[in-house]
Design a protein around this motif. Structure first.
Motif, PDB file in Angstrom:
ATOM      1  N   ARG A   1    -134.048 -25.947  60.019  1.00 50.55           N
ATOM      2  CA  ARG A   1    -134.063 -27.354  59.637  1.00 50.55           C
ATOM      3  C   ARG A   1    -134.366 -28.222  60.849  1.00 50.55           C
ATOM      4  NH1 ARG A   1    -129.472 -28.160  54.996  1.00 50.55           N
ATOM      5  NH2 ARG A   1    -130.545 -30.159  54.908  1.00 50.55           N
ATOM      6  N   ASN A   2    -135.197 -29.223  60.645  1.00 49.13           N
ATOM      7  CA  ASN A   2    -135.448 -30.210  61.690  1.00 49.13           C
ATOM      8  C   ASN A   2    -135.796 -31.542  61.024  1.00 49.13           C
ATOM      9  OD1 ASN A   2    -138.328 -30.383  61.130  1.00 49.13           O
ATOM     10  ND2 ASN A   2    -138.616 -28.485  62.281  1.00 49.13           N
ATOM     11  N   VAL A   3    -135.983 -32.572  61.813  1.00 47.38           N
ATOM     12  CA  VAL A   3    -136.302 -33.881  61.266  1.00 47.38           C
ATOM     13  C   VAL A   3    -137.666 -33.847  60.582  1.00 47.38           C
ATOM     14  CG1 VAL A   3    -136.731 -36.304  61.826  1.00 47.38           C
ATOM     15  CG2 VAL A   3    -134.887 -35.065  62.981  1.00 47.38           C
ATOM     16  N   ALA A   4    -137.676 -34.116  59.288  1.00 48.96           N
ATOM     17  CA  ALA A   4    -138.898 -34.233  58.480  1.00 48.96           C
ATOM     18  C   ALA A   4    -139.626 -32.914  58.255  1.00 48.96           C
ATOM     19  CB  ALA A   4    -139.855 -35.273  59.065  1.00 48.96           C
ATOM     20  N   ASN A   5    -138.905 -31.798  58.374  1.00 53.11           N
ATOM     21  CA  ASN A   5    -139.460 -30.461  58.080  1.00 53.11           C
ATOM     22  C   ASN A   5    -140.842 -30.240  58.705  1.00 53.11           C
ATOM     23  OD1 ASN A   5    -139.178 -32.149  55.243  1.00 53.11           O
ATOM     24  ND2 ASN A   5    -141.311 -31.566  55.589  1.00 53.11           N
ATOM     25  N   LEU A   6    -140.954 -30.564  59.986  1.00 55.69           N
ATOM     26  CA  LEU A   6    -142.242 -30.468  60.665  1.00 55.69           C
ATOM     27  C   LEU A   6    -142.370 -29.194  61.495  1.00 55.69           C
ATOM     28  CD1 LEU A   6    -142.705 -34.127  61.928  1.00 55.69           C
ATOM     29  CD2 LEU A   6    -143.941 -33.000  60.065  1.00 55.69           C
ATOM     30  N   VAL A   7    -143.592 -28.681  61.544  1.00 60.99           N
ATOM     31  CA  VAL A   7    -143.938 -27.581  62.443  1.00 60.99           C
ATOM     32  C   VAL A   7    -144.964 -28.121  63.430  1.00 60.99           C
ATOM     33  CG1 VAL A   7    -144.988 -25.298  62.649  1.00 60.99           C
ATOM     34  CG2 VAL A   7    -143.530 -25.833  60.675  1.00 60.99           C
ATOM     35  N   PRO A   8    -144.695 -28.025  64.728  1.00 64.19           N
ATOM     36  CA  PRO A   8    -145.683 -28.495  65.706  1.00 64.19           C
ATOM     37  C   PRO A   8    -146.829 -27.494  65.807  1.00 64.19           C
ATOM     38  CG  PRO A   8    -143.859 -27.466  66.838  1.00 64.19           C
ATOM     39  CD  PRO A   8    -143.491 -27.476  65.373  1.00 64.19           C
ATOM     40  N   PRO A   9    -147.957 -27.905  66.339  1.00 65.00           N
ATOM     41  CA  PRO A   9    -149.042 -26.937  66.559  1.00 65.00           C
ATOM     42  C   PRO A   9    -148.663 -25.936  67.644  1.00 65.00           C
ATOM     43  CG  PRO A   9    -149.607 -29.066  67.496  1.00 65.00           C
ATOM     44  CD  PRO A   9    -148.339 -29.263  66.728  1.00 65.00           C
ATOM     45  N   PHE A  10    -149.276 -24.773  67.608  1.00 60.55           N
ATOM     46  CA  PHE A  10    -149.053 -23.735  68.613  1.00 60.55           C
ATOM     47  C   PHE A  10    -149.358 -24.299  69.995  1.00 60.55           C
ATOM     48  CE2 PHE A  10    -150.768 -20.074  71.062  1.00 60.55           C
ATOM     49  CZ  PHE A  10    -149.616 -19.294  71.093  1.00 60.55           C
ATOM     50  N   SER A  11    -148.395 -24.195  70.904  1.00 60.09           N
ATOM     51  CA  SER A  11    -148.568 -24.784  72.233  1.00 60.09           C
ATOM     52  C   SER A  11    -147.686 -24.055  73.243  1.00 60.09           C
ATOM     53  CB  SER A  11    -148.213 -26.282  72.208  1.00 60.09           C
ATOM     54  OG  SER A  11    -148.358 -26.866  73.484  1.00 60.09           O
ATOM     55  N   PRO A  12    -148.155 -22.926  73.774  1.00 59.11           N
ATOM     56  CA  PRO A  12    -147.369 -22.167  74.752  1.00 59.11           C
ATOM     57  C   PRO A  12    -147.422 -22.809  76.128  1.00 59.11           C
ATOM     58  CG  PRO A  12    -149.478 -21.101  74.403  1.00 59.11           C
ATOM     59  CD  PRO A  12    -149.437 -22.281  73.467  1.00 59.11           C
ATOM     60  N   ASP A  13    -146.735 -23.949  76.267  1.00 63.24           N
ATOM     61  CA  ASP A  13    -146.845 -24.749  77.483  1.00 63.24           C
ATOM     62  C   ASP A  13    -145.642 -24.630  78.407  1.00 63.24           C
ATOM     63  OD1 ASP A  13    -144.940 -26.026  75.987  1.00 63.24           O
ATOM     64  OD2 ASP A  13    -146.094 -27.863  75.666  1.00 63.24           O
ATOM     65  N   GLY A  14    -144.749 -23.695  78.135  1.00 62.13           N
ATOM     66  CA  GLY A  14    -143.592 -23.527  78.989  1.00 62.13           C
ATOM     67  C   GLY A  14    -142.432 -24.434  78.657  1.00 62.13           C
ATOM     68  N   GLN A  15    -142.601 -25.316  77.673  1.00 59.36           N
ATOM     69  CA  GLN A  15    -141.520 -26.193  77.264  1.00 59.36           C
ATOM     70  C   GLN A  15    -140.625 -25.464  76.249  1.00 59.36           C
ATOM     71  OE1 GLN A  15    -141.155 -29.258  78.734  1.00 59.36           O
ATOM     72  NE2 GLN A  15    -142.877 -28.541  79.965  1.00 59.36           N
ATOM     73  N   VAL A  16    -139.518 -26.102  75.896  1.00 62.45           N
ATOM     74  CA  VAL A  16    -138.594 -25.523  74.928  1.00 62.45           C
ATOM     75  C   VAL A  16    -139.056 -25.904  73.523  1.00 62.45           C
ATOM     76  CG1 VAL A  16    -136.213 -25.464  74.120  1.00 62.45           C
ATOM     77  CG2 VAL A  16    -136.686 -25.611  76.564  1.00 62.45           C
ATOM     78  N   HIS A  17    -139.243 -24.915  72.669  1.00 61.58           N
ATOM     79  CA  HIS A  17    -139.746 -25.161  71.321  1.00 61.58           C
ATOM     80  C   HIS A  17    -138.857 -24.450  70.300  1.00 61.58           C
ATOM     81  CE1 HIS A  17    -143.461 -27.112  72.609  1.00 61.58           C
ATOM     82  NE2 HIS A  17    -143.618 -26.159  73.501  1.00 61.58           N
ATOM     83  N   GLY A  18    -137.877 -25.153  69.765  1.00 59.37           N
ATOM     84  CA  GLY A  18    -136.959 -24.546  68.817  1.00 59.37           C
ATOM     85  C   GLY A  18    -137.623 -24.117  67.531  1.00 59.37           C
ATOM     86  N   THR A  19    -138.460 -24.989  66.955  1.00 63.12           N
ATOM     87  CA  THR A  19    -139.118 -24.658  65.691  1.00 63.12           C
ATOM     88  C   THR A  19    -140.106 -23.513  65.877  1.00 63.12           C
ATOM     89  OG1 THR A  19    -138.850 -26.901  64.829  1.00 63.12           O
ATOM     90  CG2 THR A  19    -140.581 -25.554  63.842  1.00 63.12           C
ATOM     91  N   SER A  20    -140.873 -23.558  66.927  1.00 62.88           N
ATOM     92  CA  SER A  20    -141.839 -22.488  67.183  1.00 62.88           C
ATOM     93  C   SER A  20    -141.127 -21.159  67.405  1.00 62.88           C
ATOM     94  CB  SER A  20    -142.700 -22.829  68.400  1.00 62.88           C
ATOM     95  OG  SER A  20    -143.415 -24.028  68.185  1.00 62.88           O
ATOM     96  N   ALA A  21    -139.987 -21.187  68.080  1.00 63.22           N
ATOM     97  CA  ALA A  21    -139.220 -19.962  68.299  1.00 63.22           C
ATOM     98  C   ALA A  21    -138.715 -19.392  66.979  1.00 63.22           C
ATOM     99  CB  ALA A  21    -138.045 -20.233  69.237  1.00 63.22           C
ATOM    100  N   ALA A  22    -138.270 -20.274  66.087  1.00 63.67           N
ATOM    101  CA  ALA A  22    -137.792 -19.812  64.785  1.00 63.67           C
ATOM    102  C   ALA A  22    -138.918 -19.185  63.977  1.00 63.67           C
ATOM    103  CB  ALA A  22    -137.174 -20.981  64.015  1.00 63.67           C
ATOM    104  N   VAL A  23    -140.101 -19.794  64.002  1.00 61.64           N
ATOM    105  CA  VAL A  23    -141.254 -19.238  63.286  1.00 61.64           C
ATOM    106  C   VAL A  23    -141.635 -17.879  63.865  1.00 61.64           C
ATOM    107  CG1 VAL A  23    -143.721 -19.543  62.811  1.00 61.64           C
ATOM    108  CG2 VAL A  23    -142.139 -21.490  62.565  1.00 61.64           C
ATOM    109  N   GLU A  24    -141.676 -17.791  65.192  1.00 61.84           N
ATOM    110  CA  GLU A  24    -142.029 -16.528  65.835  1.00 61.84           C
ATOM    111  C   GLU A  24    -141.051 -15.419  65.447  1.00 61.84           C
ATOM    112  OE1 GLU A  24    -142.865 -14.745  70.319  1.00 61.84           O
ATOM    113  OE2 GLU A  24    -141.632 -16.531  70.079  1.00 61.84           O
ATOM    114  N   TYR A  25    -139.765 -15.732  65.480  1.00 63.95           N
ATOM    115  CA  TYR A  25    -138.757 -14.725  65.157  1.00 63.95           C
ATOM    116  C   TYR A  25    -138.871 -14.289  63.698  1.00 63.95           C
ATOM    117  CZ  TYR A  25    -134.272 -12.338  64.906  1.00 63.95           C
ATOM    118  OH  TYR A  25    -133.296 -11.394  64.731  1.00 63.95           O
ATOM    119  N   ALA A  26    -139.078 -15.258  62.801  1.00 66.54           N
ATOM    120  CA  ALA A  26    -139.172 -14.941  61.378  1.00 66.54           C
ATOM    121  C   ALA A  26    -140.364 -14.032  61.088  1.00 66.54           C
ATOM    122  CB  ALA A  26    -139.282 -16.221  60.563  1.00 66.54           C
TER     123      ALA A  26
END
Length: 214
Positions: free
Chosen positions: A69-94
């Motif tokens: 769950r996140n604000v407005a059920n959004l998925v950001p575009p793929f961006s391996p930029d070294g920043q912290v990405h909670g939603t992207s991490a959840a998608v990767e794990y799933a």
């Protein structure tokens, strides 16, 4: 960490009620889940909004859904930029670890995050334009969706933007190489849903016709 306090009494009472009823009646099932690990069939990406209760909508039991769950059920575009990405991490794990068969993006009516994006993009919420606004920078993800509905009448635009939040997320999911590979190999399917929280309605996205009632 002296800022943390004990739970309020009403939550303790609710937990004790759950432990004495639902848990006690299904103790073997809970223990089996704990010992065998999770094997959900689907990932659901939904809004933080307290009115959206994913497991209730689908009558799901523990262990069925991997929910993010996140604000407005959004998925950001793929961006391996070294920043912290909670939603992207959840998608990767799933997708790569749990190997879910479905990813469902669930939008909803009267979404405060989407309204914030609408206000920001229309110039009515300059505070969200500030670099220090976490909400504003998160809602930047939805700017392409706003551009697609900006021509609509004022009354129709917010609901259309709620559905664009689903579509933008589906589009961004396909920018993840491991998602695209799984979709193209037919190991994974993507689904877009929108629910009317007041009326109990549910619509699904059909690329041929748009959102239609299920």
């Amino acid at each position: 960490m002296h800022y943390a306090k004990p739970l309020p009494a009403y939550l303790v009472q609710r937990f004790n009620g759950w432990k004495a009823t639902s848990y006690q009646e299904n103790k073997a099932w809970f223990r089996r889940l704990a010992e065998s690990g999770q094997h959900p069939r689907a990932m659901v990406i939904s809004c933080c909004d307290s009115r959206v209760h994913v497991t209730s909508i689908f009558g799901a039991d523990e262990g069925e859904f991997f929910i993010h769950r996140n604000v407005a059920n959004l998925v950001p575009p793929f961006s391996p930029d070294g920043q912290v990405h909670g939603t992207s991490a959840a998608v990767e794990y799933a997708v790569t670890a749990l190997r879910v068969a479905h990813i469902v993006v669930l939008g909803h009516s009267h979404c405060g995050g989407v309204q914030g994006c609408h206000d920001m993009c229309s110039g009515a919420a300059p505070e969200l334009e500030l670099a220090s606004s976490f909400v504003g920078r998160w809602m930047d993800i939805l700017r392409p969706g706003y551009a697609r509905v900006a021509h609509l009448p004022d009354a129709a635009r917010p609901r259309a933007l709620e559905k664009e939040a689903v579509l933008v997320s589906l589009e961004n999911l396909m920018t993840f190489p491991f998602v695209r590979a799984a979709v193209e190999a037919e190991r994974l399917t993507l689904h877009g849903l929108w629910t009317d929280t007041g009326e109990g309605g549910l619509e699904q996205y059909d690329p041929a016709v748009g959102f239609v009632p299920v």
